[in-house]
Write a protein that holds these residues in place. Structure first.
Motif, PDB file in Angstrom:
ATOM      1  N   THR A 150       0.927  -1.281   0.059  1.00 37.02           N
ATOM      2  CA  THR A 150      -0.205  -0.076   0.000  1.00 37.02           C
ATOM      3  C   THR A 150       0.691   1.284   0.165  1.00 37.02           C
ATOM      4  N   LEU A 151       0.740   1.983  -1.055  1.00 39.17           N
ATOM      5  CA  LEU A 151       1.642   3.248  -1.468  1.00 39.17           C
ATOM      6  C   LEU A 151       0.915   4.518  -0.539  1.00 39.17           C
ATOM      7  N   VAL A 189      -7.139   3.019  -5.967  1.00 38.60           N
ATOM      8  CA  VAL A 189      -6.308   2.300  -7.265  1.00 38.60           C
ATOM      9  C   VAL A 189      -5.548   1.155  -7.093  1.00 38.60           C
ATOM     10  N   THR A 190      -5.821   0.290  -7.569  1.00 43.44           N
ATOM     11  CA  THR A 190      -4.850  -1.019  -7.472  1.00 43.44           C
ATOM     12  C   THR A 190      -4.312  -1.346  -8.798  1.00 43.44           C
ATOM     13  N   GLY A 219       3.348 -11.396  -9.363  1.00 40.71           N
ATOM     14  CA  GLY A 219       3.763 -10.476  -8.236  1.00 40.71           C
ATOM     15  C   GLY A 219       2.912 -10.070  -7.568  1.00 40.71           C
ATOM     16  N   ALA A 220       3.022  -9.074  -6.624  1.00 45.57           N
ATOM     17  CA  ALA A 220       1.935  -8.613  -5.488  1.00 45.57           C
ATOM     18  C   ALA A 220       1.378  -7.478  -6.011  1.00 45.57           C
ATOM     19  N   ALA A 221       0.168  -7.180  -5.657  1.00 43.40           N
ATOM     20  CA  ALA A 221      -0.731  -6.184  -5.964  1.00 43.40           C
ATOM     21  C   ALA A 221       0.006  -4.897  -5.288  1.00 43.40           C
ATOM     22  N   ILE A 222      -0.517  -3.795  -5.764  1.00 41.40           N
ATOM     23  CA  ILE A 222       0.182  -2.245  -5.104  1.00 41.40           C
ATOM     24  C   ILE A 222      -1.200  -1.666  -5.118  1.00 41.40           C
TER      25      ILE A 222
END
Length: 428
Positions: A223-224, A356-357, A363-366
């Motif tokens: 999570t950004l 937003v995803t 790979g991993a979700a952001i």
């Protein structure tokens, strides 16, 4: 201790410094797993909560005592660094475990692995421990800083786990939001680490010891935030296949606004039409936009290797607006700015809650949420994807822009990010 001396496993040395740099180093070569440093701040052998775990997804302890500072590469030498400020360590903390995790193989394939403690003020090396006996381990406790009779010391530990960062973290009481991979299940029993008699064993606590209000630590999904706005796609395993960018939204209903005012608000959002778009620049210098206006939906198989999937007017969780980037052609992409415009149905993003995803196939979700909009904005920059020496970096923008009178949202976002395109009116 002189810089030339290397510690033996189980030995300890005083750390006469106010602050230190904890540096993990190794030699990079083809097939070497990626190594990441982490730290656990312990009270009587366990963390107090998940916040006492410092690593690449949680790079700073709330106290400021421990920070993850990231990697540097010089030739074939790679370092990953943590900063420790002893003056800021809370009195309850009596031990800081220094760990490493390997992504893509065991530590037996990592050559020249060491940890060293460097006095931040003078640059002098206080301690150095070289790990030489690793095999299948995917996580390692290299050493620990611990408090003894009011003074800090460093002990070389060299203790391995075959269950990776997840196994190491859960053993110290971290609750991890990551399902066990099926192929790891048979390893669960023999994966207990071999304890060294010189190192008091950590107390195994169930995940329930963490405060129930705190979400589990995510070792994969990132999570950004404003504080940690960027992440490497390669770090998350997203190096090939399709990267799907999804925008979902819901209307924040203002229940305090009664009667006709509320009715107007709901009516205004009933036909809300948000458009997900992307400005792109390729490595050959060509630039353009992917958007539903003008049917510029793009293409995955040919330039710009970006495609917009239809046009959604509901923001429903199941669909939302989706845009796809073909990472198999990432070397052709210089930068991509994903943004959203209000086509109709509202005068600004106020009262909208949007998420937003970015989900790579591998790979991993952001993901990240947009802040509340407090300006009359009709265009919002969401994320900037940049090619950094072959690795794509995703940066959270979440930046609301207010177009000047008579200036289109697209032209506004172009000017804000210096894209330099010529714009003509379009419609869908």
């Amino acid at each position: 201790m002189g810089a030339s001396m290397t510690m033996l496993k189980g030995t300890n040395v005083p750390v006469p410094a106010q602050a230190v740099r904890v540096e993990l180093g190794w030699r990079a070569s083809p097939g070497t797993p990626d190594v990441d440093a982490s730290a656990l701040l312990l009270v009587s052998g366990k963390v107090r909560s998940d916040a006492d775990f410092v690593f690449y997804n949680q790079p700073a302890h709330a106290s400021g005592a421990v920070r993850y500072e990231g990697k540097a590469t010089t030739g074939d030498s790679v370092t990953d660094t943590l900063a420790v400020d002893f003056a800021r360590i809370e009195p309850a903390i009596d031990r800081v475990v220094v760990a490493a995790s390997a992504d893509g193989g065991g530590f037996g394939r990592v050559s020249g692995l060491y940890v060293r403690i460097v006095d931040t003020a003078s640059g002098a090396e206080i301690a150095r421990f070289e790990s030489t006996d690793a095999t299948v381990e995917t996580a390692f406790i290299l050493g620990e800083l611990y408090l003894r009779q009011g003074a800090w010391k460093f002990r070389a530990v060299g203790q391995g786990y075959s269950t990776g960062l997840e196994g190491l973290a859960t053993d110290f009481g971290i609750s991890v939001d990551e399902p066990q991979k099926p192929q790891q299940a048979p390893q669960a029993q023999p994966s207990r680490p071999t304890r060294q008699p010189q190192s008091p064993p950590p107390v195994v606590r169930p995940a329930a010891t963490a405060p129930p209000a705190a979400p589990p630590v995510r070792l994969t999904k990132v999570t950004l935030t404003k504080d940690t706005p960027s992440v490497s796609l390669a770090k998350q395993g997203g190096t090939s296949g399709e990267l799907r960018v999804n925008l979902n939204w819901e209307v924040r209903k203002q229940f305090k606004s009664w009667g006709a005012k509320l009715g107007r608000a709901i009516a205004m959002h009933a036909d809300l039409d948000l458009d997900l778009c992307a400005l792109y620049e390729l490595t050959d210098g060509s630039k353009g936009v992917v958007q539903s206006l003008g049917n510029a939906f793009g293409s995955l198989r040919q330039p710009p290797y970006i495609h917009l999937d239809g046009d959604d007017r509901t923001g429903a969780v199941s669909t939302g607006e989706n845009l796809t980037v073909n990472l198999d052609h990432k070397d052709r992409i210089r930068r991509v700015l994903v943004f959203v415009t209000i086509y109709e149905g509202a005068r600004s993003f106020a009262d909208l809650h949007a998420t937003v995803t970015l989900q790579p196939r591998n790979g991993a979700a952001i993901d990240f949420s947009l802040d509340e909009c407090t300006v009359p904005s009709t265009v919002c920059a969401l994320a900037l994807i940049s090619n950094n020496a072959g690795d794509l970096t995703v940066r959270r923008e979440a930046r609301y822009l207010v177009p000047e009178r008579g200036v289109s949202p697209q032209r506004t976002i172009d000017a804000a990010y210096g894209w330099g395109m010529n714009w003509t009116p379009g419609r869908k």
